[in-house]
Design a protein around this motif. Sequence first.
Motif, short mmCIF file in Angstrom:
data_model
loop_
_atom_site.label_atom_id
_atom_site.label_comp_id
_atom_site.label_asym_id
_atom_site.label_seq_id
_atom_site.Cartn_x
_atom_site.Cartn_y
_atom_site.Cartn_z
N TRP A 760 0.71 -1.34 -0.03
CA TRP A 760 -0.04 0.06 -0.19
C TRP A 760 0.83 1.14 -0.12
CZ3 TRP A 760 -3.71 2.41 -1.63
CH2 TRP A 760 -3.94 3.71 -1.01
N SER A 763 2.06 1.61 -3.40
CA SER A 763 0.81 1.78 -4.49
C SER A 763 0.37 3.16 -4.45
CB SER A 763 -0.39 0.89 -4.09
OG SER A 763 0.15 -0.50 -4.17
N LYS A 764 0.61 3.90 -3.30
CA LYS A 764 0.00 5.34 -3.61
C LYS A 764 0.64 6.08 -4.67
CE LYS A 764 0.46 5.89 1.11
NZ LYS A 764 0.55 6.43 2.48
N VAL A 766 1.81 5.29 -7.14
CA VAL A 766 1.41 4.68 -8.52
C VAL A 766 0.10 5.21 -8.87
CG1 VAL A 766 0.95 2.77 -10.01
CG2 VAL A 766 3.37 2.81 -8.65
N VAL A 767 -0.81 5.17 -7.96
CA VAL A 767 -2.43 5.72 -8.00
C VAL A 767 -2.32 7.03 -8.51
CG1 VAL A 767 -4.34 6.11 -6.89
CG2 VAL A 767 -3.23 3.85 -6.44
N ASN A 770 -1.35 7.53 -12.10
CA ASN A 770 -2.29 7.18 -13.02
C ASN A 770 -3.37 8.48 -13.20
OD1 ASN A 770 -2.72 4.51 -14.18
ND2 ASN A 770 -1.85 4.04 -12.09
N SER A 805 -3.81 1.05 -15.96
CA SER A 805 -3.97 1.65 -14.77
C SER A 805 -3.80 0.31 -13.94
CB SER A 805 -5.15 2.27 -14.47
OG SER A 805 -5.22 3.63 -14.75
N SER A 808 -0.33 -1.00 -14.25
CA SER A 808 0.71 -0.53 -13.55
C SER A 808 0.89 -0.88 -12.13
CB SER A 808 0.61 1.17 -14.05
OG SER A 808 -0.61 1.41 -13.33
N LEU A 809 -0.45 -1.02 -11.65
CA LEU A 809 -0.53 -1.21 -10.07
C LEU A 809 0.07 -2.93 -9.98
CD1 LEU A 809 -4.19 0.40 -9.06
CD2 LEU A 809 -1.81 0.55 -8.14
N ALA A 812 3.48 -2.81 -9.90
CA ALA A 812 3.91 -2.32 -8.76
C ALA A 812 4.15 -3.31 -7.57
CB ALA A 812 3.27 -0.90 -8.47
N TRP A 813 2.88 -3.88 -7.54
CA TRP A 813 2.54 -4.86 -6.24
C TRP A 813 3.27 -6.08 -6.69
CZ3 TRP A 813 -3.47 -5.21 -7.10
CH2 TRP A 813 -4.06 -3.93 -6.53
#
Length: 835
Positions: A760, A763-764, A766-767, A770, A805, A808-809, A812-813
């Motif tokens: 998490w 992820s922030k 990356v979000v 987007n 999107s 990409s997540l 990243a994960w």
Amino acid sequence: MFKNYLVTAWRNIVKNGMFSALNIFGLAIGLMSCILIMLFVRSETGFDNWLPENDRLVRLHSAFHMPGREPFLSVRSAGRMMEAIRDYASNEIETGVRFIQWPLTVRQNENVFSEKVTMVDGSFFDVFKLPFTHGNSSTSFNKPLDFLITERLALKYFGKTDVIGETLTLCCLSDTPSDVVITGVLADFPENTHLNTEMIAYLQPALFGENNGILDSWTNLNVYTYFKLNAGVNLEDVQQRIDYWMNNESPLVEMMKQFLGEKAIGKKVTDFANQKLMPLTDIHLYARKHAGNQGDLTPMGDIEVINTFSIVAILVLVIACINFINLSTAKASKRAKEVAMRKVLGATRTQVAIQFLLEAITLVFIALLIALVAVELILPLYNQVLGKNLELHLFTTPGLLLVLIALALLVGIGAGLYPALYLSRFLPGHILKASKSAEAGSSTKLRTFLVVFQFTTSIVLVIATLVVYGQTIFANSVDLGYQSNNKLILNIESAGDNLASLKQELLNLPEITSVVYSSEAPSQDRENNDQFKLLETLPGGGANEPLIINYHDMDYGFFEAYQVKPIAGRLFDQNYGTDTYIPVEDGEDRVGTASAILNESALTKLGFKSPEEAIGKTLAFRKHHLTIIGVIPNLYFRSIKFGIRASVYKLTPSRFRVASLSFNTNDLSSLLTKVARVWKNNVPMEPINVQFLSEMMKAQYDNELTTAQLFLVFSVLAIIVACLGLFGLSAFTVERRTKEIGIRKVMGANVTDIVRLLIWQFSKPVVIANFIAWPIAGYMMLSWLEAFPYRIDNLVLLPIFLSVSILSLLIAWITVGTNTTKVARKNPIHALRYE
């Protein structure tokens, strides 16, 4: 001192193996991308720079903006323009020359080849100072039909370069084969030139006596016109001079009044017809905007593509530099005590900064060596995609080597300057206190910002790639209005009087289901335009005016072979005996009659309210009255990039240039062999020219496909580099929080909880990336799609954006989860003992 810096830098690189490997690999990818695109840009922007006095050479382009029809653009000009403009603007123009390129068959003994012969005025070498291998411009090119070839063709035909006096047979400069004597041999042209002129003949106007529309015309665009300006002349001044002549003294003034009537009142010629000059060295990259769908002597480049990929290369390199900054600042706490001890022992901040900066430059030069090796390995595939022959020539091009060294230094300083300044500012007293961390909140925020920038850039590139691919797929799958599968296109221009026997023998082949002739095949567009006037007055309409409409000539059965059905009326039919167009010769006192078929766009343009209303009406065309016998749907006879236009179809056998062969076999090799055998039986002295229509259709979108492929490659590279940085950051974050992870596990947290926590955190950004990338990518791609009259629906962009999107997540994960899971699975006792 410098040696000590280097030794220390090398020790730190080796000591921090993973940190160094991530940086070197990321920087190598960035530098490799830059070098590959640099080679492409250098080739594209260097076109025609090799020509002497290229700064004084220009070409004349034409454009017509006639009422009631779309603009007609061309890089060619009318045959009479060169002499008229040269003489009128003699103070600005030193001389000029015309090119006429003609596809001919060349025979030498038993060898037969299809070649393009370029016929030029005698002033050619006054404009273009081309080097000779054998002969010279004054003795080898001074009378009609003097004939020059390049070294490459001399070797191709004779196996040697000194071929002055040798003979080639051309079919056909006139109605019969002609023997020409080679009078000189030119040095081979460099690859980066728009001049496609390996065979040059001294222009003899008498060759075109029966077709005076080629040279003796003010409006038929059949020649390429070049001028050599006088020294010191400004291009804008010459253009103003040409515009003044066009509007006041050219024959087009009266022609416009006669043609446009009342529409010409208060207007200038340049409101409807333009002659624009373009510098020779701009032609390859900028002529596309003047060319319409006509093309040029060689495939055109595109300055927009150059600019786009230059930006992409810079962005990939910037992403790699960001990795260095992020990883260096993230590891600051590990090197804080080193900095403190150096300062306690007497080192100044400048010396510490130089140490870290030298480490960065050393890493970049190692990455550069890896990048150069990668470029050499990838270059063959890269050339295959681009259709070029790019070479590195590192040690034979000193300028390139210096540029790469300068680039490496620039990248090293750019990537290492902030970490060097950041690390060198640590205060010994603060750092050496127990349990003090060197990590500052501003550093963490900067890293978050840079990660957001990396992923924003990568997401935009991926979205752009998918949109370009989507438009290319759409263009190849759009309903063309006809059936284009299982079609062979055979060039029949050299078949002469053998068309009937050729057709019959082809039909005798069991694989061939139909053979139909036409003036051109789908994807071939010769921009045939002329005046058509509706003779009848439609209800509620006024006097009909002549309209410029495109036209094609089709054989009986053509539309049936392409499965085109009429909306109203009928198609061409031999049983009626009235459909064929037979040209009326000059001097004949009669009006010819024939039939015509309209497409829906022509129907609308002529003012008909319905297809049925048009049937039986008459069009005046030259010295003929054409009866409208049918209306068909709009057909995409050219790339959808240029849209649908009004078209009239007639049946003129003398204008047939290609045959469409429909076949019903999957054994294409055998089919081509049999077709070639039939051709050889009927046209033994001419080489066959045959293509699959499906390949011709796809070739219309080669530029878009190449762009999409390159975008895909560099988008993937950008994502890889960004993920390397994310992998490194997550590794250092996990390392720094090792004790925290151990305590969490002791307190009851499981592996999933710990992985979720860190995923998490990463992820922030990356979000956020987007949310930033969507409007940027949306604006860019909607602007790009505007160039296509027919394009994918804007709503299609939404699933593309969502897919990227999610992708990409996931990336990243996976990147973060790999590191975190490994540490989270360890026994807490190891974490609690971690120093």
